[in-house]
Design a protein around this motif. Sequence first.
Motif, PDB file in Angstrom:
ATOM      1  N   UNK A  18      44.213  37.726  33.433  1.00  0.00           N
ATOM      2  CA  UNK A  18      43.993  38.828  34.371  1.00  0.00           C
ATOM      3  C   UNK A  18      43.557  39.990  33.506  1.00  0.00           C
ATOM      4  N   UNK A  19      42.255  40.133  33.316  1.00  0.00           N
ATOM      5  CA  UNK A  19      41.781  41.056  32.302  1.00  0.00           C
ATOM      6  C   UNK A  19      40.553  41.847  32.750  1.00  0.00           C
ATOM      7  N   UNK A  20      40.467  43.052  32.199  1.00  0.00           N
ATOM      8  CA  UNK A  20      39.227  43.818  32.212  1.00  0.00           C
ATOM      9  C   UNK A  20      38.550  43.545  30.880  1.00  0.00           C
ATOM     10  N   UNK A  21      37.301  43.129  30.932  1.00  0.00           N
ATOM     11  CA  UNK A  21      36.628  42.588  29.750  1.00  0.00           C
ATOM     12  C   UNK A  21      35.339  43.352  29.508  1.00  0.00           C
ATOM     13  N   UNK A  22      35.263  44.045  28.362  1.00  0.00           N
ATOM     14  CA  UNK A  22      34.051  44.757  27.970  1.00  0.00           C
ATOM     15  C   UNK A  22      33.187  43.812  27.137  1.00  0.00           C
ATOM     16  N   UNK A  23      32.034  43.447  27.684  1.00  0.00           N
ATOM     17  CA  UNK A  23      31.133  42.502  27.021  1.00  0.00           C
ATOM     18  C   UNK A  23      29.882  43.220  26.541  1.00  0.00           C
ATOM     19  N   UNK A  24      29.377  42.792  25.392  1.00  0.00           N
ATOM     20  CA  UNK A  24      28.165  43.362  24.818  1.00  0.00           C
ATOM     21  C   UNK A  24      27.413  42.272  24.073  1.00  0.00           C
ATOM     22  N   UNK A  25      26.085  42.282  24.163  1.00  0.00           N
ATOM     23  CA  UNK A  25      25.289  41.299  23.442  1.00  0.00           C
ATOM     24  C   UNK A  25      25.208  41.601  21.948  1.00  0.00           C
TER      25      UNK A  25
END
Length: 276
Positions: free
Chosen positions: A178-185
Amino acid sequence: MEIAPLGSGRHAHQIIAVVTKGPHTEGRWALTTALHRTPEGGVCVWHPWDQPFLPAGADPHGMWPYLYEKIVGGNGGNGYSFEVEGCEVDDVAGITALIQARADEVANNTYGPFGNEVHFWNSSPAATEPEPDDTPLVAEEPQPPIEALSWRLAARLATDLGSTYELQERHDGNGTYDQLYFASESRLHVSLNRVGSVFVMTPELDRILPHAEWGSLAQAAGMEAVVQRIIGRVGGSGEPMKGADVIAVIAGAMDLPRAHEAGWTCRWPIGWDDGL
């Protein structure tokens, strides 16, 4: 070969063993699956302990952070009939013998994987009786729920991470996350796992905030300390990411007193393709 508890950082090779009980083990506890995480961060099943235990289609590499957190942090439930334990070792050559020895111990233990105090991989000293505390009780201010604190942290990070990041709310592993996930290439990812810890997703899983310390984010100083550790680790640009204003609105809504009282949670997908 030297053995250390999983999460101690003493050795480069990490092992997680899965102990299950069911028809496929004739009703007895058995070590059925072993995973090995290399110093480079890759995760593989260690043969011959290769019986499936994950949800259909799940990837061992993707499930490793959840299993790791379950062992190291002692939190995060699941709906599956298995137990996990892990260790770190300094020599890959001895892994097979180590897992076999553990498998033999589990097979001879009729009280379950932990019933006979044979779980040497992540053992800890026996607890001692605490000294009596005569300090008068003082009423504490109620802490905001982790759901609200996670959105506060997300809103603060959104102002500095830069335009290469996007925010996702994820429930991988059939809801075990149960997460907020900051994704970046182009930069390291950041996981705000509400049932676990705050991680920067390096090969070593750089834990920024243990699960037990989520409450520190309720104070401005605690929030800023965590933000600066994350920004320093990922190299944030100091500019807001796209959608930062929307994230701030959600964080504000989550902090409304009625939201706390009702136990309201946000399950709204954050998607930049919708023009937010």
